[in-house]
Design a protein around this motif. Sequence first.
Motif, PDB file in Angstrom:
ATOM      1  N   GLU A 181       0.824  -1.209   0.000  1.00  0.00           N
ATOM      2  CA  GLU A 181       0.000   0.000   0.000  1.00  0.00           C
ATOM      3  C   GLU A 181       0.858   1.260   0.000  1.00  0.00           C
ATOM      4  N   GLN A 182       1.970   1.245   0.769  1.00  0.00           N
ATOM      5  CA  GLN A 182       2.842   2.423   0.772  1.00  0.00           C
ATOM      6  C   GLN A 182       3.429   2.664  -0.621  1.00  0.00           C
ATOM      7  N   ARG A 183       3.849   1.609  -1.292  1.00  0.00           N
ATOM      8  CA  ARG A 183       4.404   1.780  -2.633  1.00  0.00           C
ATOM      9  C   ARG A 183       3.338   2.276  -3.610  1.00  0.00           C
ATOM     10  N   GLY A 184       2.139   1.741  -3.476  1.00  0.00           N
ATOM     11  CA  GLY A 184       1.058   2.173  -4.357  1.00  0.00           C
ATOM     12  C   GLY A 184       0.689   3.625  -4.157  1.00  0.00           C
ATOM     13  N   ARG A 185       0.642   4.071  -2.888  1.00  0.00           N
ATOM     14  CA  ARG A 185       0.322   5.475  -2.613  1.00  0.00           C
ATOM     15  C   ARG A 185       1.389   6.398  -3.185  1.00  0.00           C
ATOM     16  N   ARG A 186       2.668   5.989  -3.046  1.00  0.00           N
ATOM     17  CA  ARG A 186       3.744   6.828  -3.585  1.00  0.00           C
ATOM     18  C   ARG A 186       3.620   6.964  -5.103  1.00  0.00           C
ATOM     19  N   ARG A 187       3.303   5.841  -5.771  1.00  0.00           N
ATOM     20  CA  ARG A 187       3.179   5.895  -7.218  1.00  0.00           C
ATOM     21  C   ARG A 187       2.020   6.781  -7.647  1.00  0.00           C
ATOM     22  N   LEU A 188       0.878   6.658  -6.962  1.00  0.00           N
ATOM     23  CA  LEU A 188      -0.268   7.513  -7.289  1.00  0.00           C
ATOM     24  C   LEU A 188       0.063   8.980  -7.049  1.00  0.00           C
ATOM     25  N   ALA A 189       0.786   9.247  -5.961  1.00  0.00           N
ATOM     26  CA  ALA A 189       1.155  10.633  -5.667  1.00  0.00           C
ATOM     27  C   ALA A 189       2.041  11.197  -6.777  1.00  0.00           C
ATOM     28  N   GLU A 190       2.972  10.380  -7.276  1.00  0.00           N
ATOM     29  CA  GLU A 190       3.834  10.835  -8.367  1.00  0.00           C
ATOM     30  C   GLU A 190       3.006  11.171  -9.609  1.00  0.00           C
ATOM     31  N   LEU A 191       2.082  10.274  -9.965  1.00  0.00           N
ATOM     32  CA  LEU A 191       1.289  10.487 -11.172  1.00  0.00           C
ATOM     33  C   LEU A 191       0.394  11.716 -11.029  1.00  0.00           C
ATOM     34  N   ALA A 192      -0.184  11.910  -9.833  1.00  0.00           N
ATOM     35  CA  ALA A 192      -1.060  13.065  -9.628  1.00  0.00           C
ATOM     36  C   ALA A 192      -0.265  14.368  -9.615  1.00  0.00           C
ATOM     37  N   THR A 193       0.924  14.349  -8.978  1.00  0.00           N
ATOM     38  CA  THR A 193       1.717  15.571  -8.874  1.00  0.00           C
ATOM     39  C   THR A 193       2.185  16.046 -10.244  1.00  0.00           C
ATOM     40  N   LEU A 194       2.411  15.116 -11.158  1.00  0.00           N
ATOM     41  CA  LEU A 194       2.792  15.518 -12.507  1.00  0.00           C
ATOM     42  C   LEU A 194       1.693  16.324 -13.199  1.00  0.00           C
ATOM     43  N   LEU A 195       0.470  16.236 -12.669  1.00  0.00           N
ATOM     44  CA  LEU A 195      -0.656  16.987 -13.230  1.00  0.00           C
ATOM     45  C   LEU A 195      -1.099  18.097 -12.283  1.00  0.00           C
ATOM     46  N   ALA A 196      -0.201  18.559 -11.441  1.00  0.00           N
ATOM     47  CA  ALA A 196      -0.563  19.525 -10.403  1.00  0.00           C
ATOM     48  C   ALA A 196      -1.167  20.801 -10.962  1.00  0.00           C
ATOM     49  N   LEU A 197      -0.755  21.200 -12.178  1.00  0.00           N
ATOM     50  CA  LEU A 197      -1.306  22.428 -12.754  1.00  0.00           C
ATOM     51  C   LEU A 197      -2.788  22.303 -13.068  1.00  0.00           C
ATOM     52  N   ALA A 198      -3.299  21.063 -13.082  1.00  0.00           N
ATOM     53  CA  ALA A 198      -4.722  20.862 -13.334  1.00  0.00           C
ATOM     54  C   ALA A 198      -5.532  20.834 -12.049  1.00  0.00           C
ATOM     55  N   PHE A 199      -4.888  20.957 -10.894  1.00  0.00           N
ATOM     56  CA  PHE A 199      -5.616  20.960  -9.621  1.00  0.00           C
ATOM     57  C   PHE A 199      -6.520  22.197  -9.572  1.00  0.00           C
ATOM     58  N   PRO A 200      -7.691  22.098  -8.943  1.00  0.00           N
ATOM     59  CA  PRO A 200      -8.612  23.249  -8.901  1.00  0.00           C
ATOM     60  C   PRO A 200      -8.006  24.510  -8.328  1.00  0.00           C
ATOM     61  N   LEU A 201      -7.124  24.389  -7.319  1.00  0.00           N
ATOM     62  CA  LEU A 201      -6.565  25.576  -6.674  1.00  0.00           C
ATOM     63  C   LEU A 201      -5.202  25.948  -7.222  1.00  0.00           C
TER      64      LEU A 201
END
Length: 649
Positions: A268-288
């Motif tokens: 689970e820790q490895r999976g969360r880290r991977r998801l965080a990496e993928l989401a952070t690469l799209l940080a400019l699309a975050f609502p705020l």
Amino acid sequence: MNAWSVPGYREVRELGTGGAGRVVLATYSTTGAYVAIKYLHDGLRGDPRFLRGFRQEARIMVELNDPAIVRLYEYVETRDGAAIVMELVDGVPLRRILSEHGATSPEAALVVLKGSLTGLSLAHASGIVHRDYKPENVLVQADGASKLSDFGIATPGTEPGVPAGTPPYMAPEQWDDGAVSPATDVYAATCVFFECLTGRRPYRADHLAGLRHRHKTAPIPAEEVPSAVRGLVTRGLAKNPADRPPTAGTFLGELEDAAAAGYGPDWEQRGRRRLAELATLLALAFPLAKPAEPVEVASSVARTVLSGRLRSFVPRFAVGGAVLSVVVVAALVAANRQTPVADNSPIVPPVHAEDAGPSAGPSTPSPTPSPRRSKAPAGTGTSPSDPPAGAAPDPPSDPSTDPPSDPPPGSPSPPAVTPSGTPVVTPKPAPPKVTSLGIDGFDGQSATIHVRAANGRKVTLTVRFSEGSAPDDLDPLPPQIIPLAGATSYETGVQQGFPAPECDTTVYRRIEAGTSPEAPGGTRTTTLRVTGAPCPSPTVDSVKISGWDGTEVDADIGTGGTGPVKVTVQFSRDGRLVDTVTRTLRGQTAYSFSASADLGPADCVKVNEFTAVITTEPGSANGPQRASIRKVCTREPVPPTPGEPGLPS
């Protein structure tokens, strides 16, 4: 901007549109807290059946507070529009991640599935089915955590005859008549899990008819996913809902076991880290990510909200002209609304006097007496309460106007009074009261519970399902606890994903509904007898006659299944049919069979042939079996008549 907007909020910008409606970023006017507002599509707003169900489910959803679910603040419906005000999640939809990066790692896919199953499990326990689970409704944050949104809002069908939902993720039973259950959500979640693992959907076609056919009949593509999770995919994508895990909670347990066995204890820790990496690469699309225009907010109000204690206020009603529009504020519980909070602060329900127990004071604070001036002991310097040098001394104390002395500790507080001296009487709120309770339409899987109350105070509905082989031998399942508040009439749909009974077997299912406070007459109960589908006829592997004496025939029959087998025995004498015996065997795969007939005594003039022929339906692998026996009569010696020659008289 919409022609109509939810009062009390300031729209900042549009975040996106979809089949269910348009989503905007907004701020709550009082506190400046960010929220997301979804203005529902006209196709949903014009569907009375959808609105009735969603109003009720919104009342339940507002009570669900879990990190795996996007929090619902309120649902507002007027003649000009309908909108949902919900928690703003500063992240990106899972759809965006899949579109940009394709497949995730297996551990990340398991984390997405676990988060969704956690949220679905909480909703299922409250009697709510999502109905339209898809990557667009899974929001992934920068820390890799995910939240599930849009419960009960299914995308309208794009063609006549196609039920609401998103076709690539719709379970086989949903294609037929729009039927949904917790097992339907399990199927959709597994479809998304497959897409995270492989980067593509499990079933693809160029048109809806082909997609429907593949969901209903195509083999499960389990060979396309890693071997460690094939069992999860096979279970979750089973064509028959009875073959899937009945609830998301059950599937969650299976996921934990498979993930730990296949990817180790730290999957689970490895999976969360991977998801965080993928989401952070799209940080400019975050609502705020894009700064909003500054909003002036009184700092004292902001501090009050951020302290964690929320203020409540009366419900809001929309009035158009002289006509009062229909308004549903689902976040209001007994005429109280929880205020959205700034900066992801936790939501704490306000404490009401009627709910706080006998020690609580009235909800409106009483006037606080002014503190008495402390006099300094003789011989001391000036106390903080003494007037400054040069100030006029206090006038002599007047007993009629001087504030009363502070009451000793433990004594009751004096009653509040009006300026005229009349005591203020705070009416005691009426206690919650249930006036009627009923169960409608129990079909062995789901039912509708009707609850009527005397007021809008909180009522707790408890529903229990049970199943067994006899009405007095039922095994209970965990109860479903459903809070109801804010209205006097409720219609709540409840479901339980029972597996289908075995073929040609009968089970009994019961639903019990009770409320707190208790309804007149107490708990309501409905019991239903449910029979499994007829068993398919199995193959008959062999028929062997083990004995035949001219009267009774014994045979051994072996079959390839427990379904019904029709066995026919024809009894003949000298080639002439005398009797036929027919029986149906079921429930086993090996039988010892006996049948008998009266073919009469053997003839003393000739030799008789007694025959038994056994046939089956379906036919046996070794064909009809025949046994014959030949018999002649055996005469007994006839004693001579007394008086005949040679015998004494």
